[in-house]
Scaffold this motif. Structure first.
Motif, PDB file in Angstrom:
ATOM      1  N   TYR A 124      23.508  35.869  38.176  1.00 24.34           N
ATOM      2  CA  TYR A 124      22.639  37.040  38.093  1.00 24.34           C
ATOM      3  C   TYR A 124      21.151  36.693  38.110  1.00 24.34           C
ATOM      4  O   TYR A 124      20.667  35.842  37.392  1.00 24.34           O
ATOM      5  CB  TYR A 124      22.987  37.846  36.836  1.00 24.34           C
ATOM      6  CG  TYR A 124      22.111  39.046  36.667  1.00 24.34           C
ATOM      7  CD1 TYR A 124      21.372  39.208  35.514  1.00 24.34           C
ATOM      8  CD2 TYR A 124      22.000  39.982  37.688  1.00 24.34           C
ATOM      9  CE1 TYR A 124      20.560  40.311  35.371  1.00 24.34           C
ATOM     10  CE2 TYR A 124      21.190  41.069  37.549  1.00 24.34           C
ATOM     11  CZ  TYR A 124      20.474  41.233  36.389  1.00 24.34           C
ATOM     12  OH  TYR A 124      19.659  42.312  36.249  1.00 24.34           O
ATOM     13  N   GLU A 141      25.373  40.970  39.027  1.00 24.70           N
ATOM     14  CA  GLU A 141      26.014  40.940  37.704  1.00 24.70           C
ATOM     15  C   GLU A 141      27.525  40.968  37.840  1.00 24.70           C
ATOM     16  O   GLU A 141      28.242  40.192  37.217  1.00 24.70           O
ATOM     17  CB  GLU A 141      25.612  42.189  36.919  1.00 24.70           C
ATOM     18  CG  GLU A 141      24.635  41.919  35.827  1.00 24.70           C
ATOM     19  CD  GLU A 141      24.011  43.226  35.363  1.00 24.70           C
ATOM     20  OE1 GLU A 141      23.761  43.347  34.162  1.00 24.70           O
ATOM     21  OE2 GLU A 141      23.802  44.126  36.198  1.00 24.70           O
ATOM     22  N   SER A 142      27.990  41.926  38.656  1.00 26.55           N
ATOM     23  CA  SER A 142      29.434  42.095  38.779  1.00 26.55           C
ATOM     24  C   SER A 142      30.061  40.927  39.535  1.00 26.55           C
ATOM     25  O   SER A 142      31.241  40.659  39.399  1.00 26.55           O
ATOM     26  CB  SER A 142      29.760  43.419  39.450  1.00 26.55           C
ATOM     27  OG  SER A 142      29.147  43.476  40.695  1.00 26.55           O
ATOM     28  N   ALA A 154      29.420  37.762  39.009  1.00 25.15           N
ATOM     29  CA  ALA A 154      29.757  36.719  38.034  1.00 25.15           C
ATOM     30  C   ALA A 154      31.088  37.042  37.355  1.00 25.15           C
ATOM     31  O   ALA A 154      31.909  36.155  37.114  1.00 25.15           O
ATOM     32  CB  ALA A 154      28.635  36.588  37.006  1.00 25.15           C
ATOM     33  N   GLU A 155      31.293  38.317  37.103  1.00 26.20           N
ATOM     34  CA  GLU A 155      32.541  38.739  36.474  1.00 26.20           C
ATOM     35  C   GLU A 155      33.732  38.502  37.422  1.00 26.20           C
ATOM     36  O   GLU A 155      34.780  38.009  37.021  1.00 26.20           O
ATOM     37  CB  GLU A 155      32.422  40.231  36.161  1.00 26.20           C
ATOM     38  CG  GLU A 155      33.140  40.656  34.919  1.00 26.20           C
ATOM     39  CD  GLU A 155      32.871  42.125  34.674  1.00 26.20           C
ATOM     40  OE1 GLU A 155      31.718  42.447  34.286  1.00 26.20           O
ATOM     41  OE2 GLU A 155      33.784  42.931  34.896  1.00 26.20           O
ATOM     42  N   GLN A 202      34.729  34.910  37.497  1.00 23.98           N
ATOM     43  CA  GLN A 202      35.556  34.549  36.330  1.00 23.98           C
ATOM     44  C   GLN A 202      37.013  34.935  36.566  1.00 23.98           C
ATOM     45  O   GLN A 202      37.927  34.187  36.248  1.00 23.98           O
ATOM     46  CB  GLN A 202      35.071  35.297  35.073  1.00 23.98           C
ATOM     47  CG  GLN A 202      33.783  34.765  34.482  1.00 23.98           C
ATOM     48  CD  GLN A 202      33.945  33.367  33.893  1.00 23.98           C
ATOM     49  OE1 GLN A 202      35.054  32.867  33.733  1.00 23.98           O
ATOM     50  NE2 GLN A 202      32.812  32.732  33.595  1.00 23.98           N
ATOM     51  N   GLN A 203      37.191  36.131  37.107  1.00 25.16           N
ATOM     52  CA  GLN A 203      38.559  36.627  37.339  1.00 25.16           C
ATOM     53  C   GLN A 203      39.271  35.790  38.400  1.00 25.16           C
ATOM     54  O   GLN A 203      40.446  35.456  38.252  1.00 25.16           O
ATOM     55  CB  GLN A 203      38.517  38.100  37.746  1.00 25.16           C
ATOM     56  CG  GLN A 203      38.007  38.990  36.626  1.00 25.16           C
ATOM     57  CD  GLN A 203      37.613  40.377  37.109  1.00 25.16           C
ATOM     58  OE1 GLN A 203      37.564  40.646  38.307  1.00 25.16           O
ATOM     59  NE2 GLN A 203      37.318  41.261  36.170  1.00 25.16           N
ATOM     60  N   ASP A 216      34.019  44.072  46.998  1.00 26.84           N
ATOM     61  CA  ASP A 216      34.224  43.690  45.599  1.00 26.84           C
ATOM     62  C   ASP A 216      35.721  43.401  45.422  1.00 26.84           C
ATOM     63  O   ASP A 216      36.554  44.279  45.643  1.00 26.84           O
ATOM     64  CB  ASP A 216      33.781  44.880  44.737  1.00 26.84           C
ATOM     65  CG  ASP A 216      33.767  44.555  43.255  1.00 26.84           C
ATOM     66  OD1 ASP A 216      34.338  43.520  42.871  1.00 26.84           O
ATOM     67  OD2 ASP A 216      33.191  45.348  42.488  1.00 26.84           O
ATOM     68  N   SER A 231      36.938  42.235  42.448  1.00 28.36           N
ATOM     69  CA  SER A 231      37.248  42.089  41.024  1.00 28.36           C
ATOM     70  C   SER A 231      38.478  42.935  40.698  1.00 28.36           C
ATOM     71  O   SER A 231      38.862  43.830  41.471  1.00 28.36           O
ATOM     72  CB  SER A 231      36.053  42.454  40.145  1.00 28.36           C
ATOM     73  OG  SER A 231      35.382  43.551  40.649  1.00 28.36           O
TER      74      SER A 231
END
Ligand SMILES: Nc1ncnc2c1ncn2[C@@H]1O[C@H](COP(=O)(O)OP(=O)(O)O)[C@@H](O)[C@H]1O
Ligand SMILES: [Mg+2]
Length: 344
Positions: free
Chosen positions: A14, A28-29, A31-32, A35-36, A300, A302
């Motif tokens: 970020y 931001e999203s 980085a999430e 992780q997933q 995306d 995620s």
């Protein structure tokens, strides 16, 4: 037995860089999501490391070189907060001979330019709404109202608000100027397709496979608001527009429409030279004719976003999806001449 491939997941860490209107880009999203994906790939028993791309490209590349992964999972959506550099990041991996999941730089670059991407789709006989580009806002209008005004080279619904839908010349000119001022890039003026909205996620697993169709349910939208998935509706969970635009997957459509949308999505995937994955966005007019809004070659992925929802509806586990992507990337791996590789 061959050792399991070692994977590096590369993503943008970020970097706050609000636009002129205070919008934050989507790092931001990312980085999430990284992780997933990390958790998913680890659960497959592969060695996996997260490598954030921050301000220093050279530090980042140094870290990648040190790790010497067999393949990258490329989740980078830009560089230094600029989505326009997304394709350049992939281009660097290509020059370095690194194999990676997701789309090649050429496809990322074409799809980033909405007007040019539409021209390619149209040339292949695929339906897109009529459109023109404005560079000053004084150009003669070639289209009929209602229209929607959007920045030509952004994504994530940046610059898309209820007032982006215009119904007369005065509102059009005002919105085009505002868009030029805020985003400093060409503005796309496009026929507003007032109807249902669908997304078709596409996955490459040996063949080009369209996943179950998803629909945005606009039925709870206030009647005086245009039915669009604008910036607030797409990103802010506590915004009423977000709550009034829930996705439904699989979409409540008959088989004929499903087959039509999935066929168009697969054709758009091939036409844009996509590989691994993409999501194709559609609107349908009152006569039931579908139009492709855009091909998202870096959607995306995620666990709570549309692509993963479509995987789930198809009965494909999130981790298994990443396993397939890694396999695709490994199959594309080019073994370079060692002398050549040493120079990189
Ligand atoms: N021509 C159009 N007709 C109707 N709605 C549109 C049109 N273009 C964009 N929209 C609305 O705006 C949203 C974002 O537009 P899109 O072109 O997909 O850009 P982004 O790259 O920002 O996702 C769409 O999901 C849709 O709700
Ligand atoms: Mg879109």
């Amino acid at each position: 037995m061959k050792p399991a491939p070692a994977i590096a997941i590369v993503y943008n860490a970020y970097e706050p860089r609000p636009t002129a209107t205070g919008e934050r880009l989507s790092e931001e999203s990312v980085a999430e999501m990284a992780q997933q994906a990390h958790e998913a790939v680890r659960s497959l028993g592969l060695g996996v490391t997260l490598v954030p791309l921050q301000r220093s490209l050279l530090n980042f590349l140094g870290r990648v070189k040190e790790l010497a992964p067999d393949a990258l999972i490329n989740l980078c959506e830009g560089f230094c907060g600029r989505p326009q550099w997304e394709s350049n990041v992939a281009g660097i991996f290509e020059l370095l001979g690194l194999t990676f999941t997701g789309n090649a730089s050429k496809t990322l670059a074409i799809c980033q330019d909405k007007f040019k991407a539409k021209a390619v789709l149209r040339a292949a006989g695929l339906p897109t709404a009529p459109a023109q580009v404005m560079l000053t806002g004084d150009e003669p209008l070639e289209l009929r109202f209602p229209l929607i005004v959007k920045p030509n080279n952004e994504d994530a619904s940046l610059g898309i608000y209820p007032e982006s839908v215009v119904r007369d010349e005065e509102a059009l000119r005002r919105q085009v100027r505002r868009c030029l001022d805020n985003y400093k890039q060409p503005v796309l003026v496009e026929g507003f397709i007032d109807g249902r909205e669908f997304n078709v996620s596409v996955m490459e697993n040996g063949t080009v496979t369209p996943l179950p169709v998803s629909e945005i349910d606009f039925s709870a939208m206030p009647k005086d608001m245009p039915r669009i998935l604008g910036y607030e509706a797409k990103w802010f969970e506590d915004n009423p527009l977000y709550q009034k635009t829930p996705p439904v997957c699989p979409a409540p459509i008959d088989d004929e429409m499903r087959v039509r949308l999935q066929g168009l999505a697969a054709a758009a995937f091939r036409t844009m030279g996509c590989r691994d994955y993409a999501r194709v966005d559609f609107r349908m007019d009152a006569k039931g004719r579908p139009f492709i809004l855009e091909v998202n070659p870096n959607p995306d992925i995620s666990t709570n976003a549309g692509y993963a929802r479509a995987l789930k509806a198809a009965g494909i586990e999130y981790a298994a999806f990443w396993g397939t992507m890694v396999r695709n990337a490994m199959e594309r791996r080019v073994v370079h001449d060692p002398a050549d590789a040493g120079a990189r």
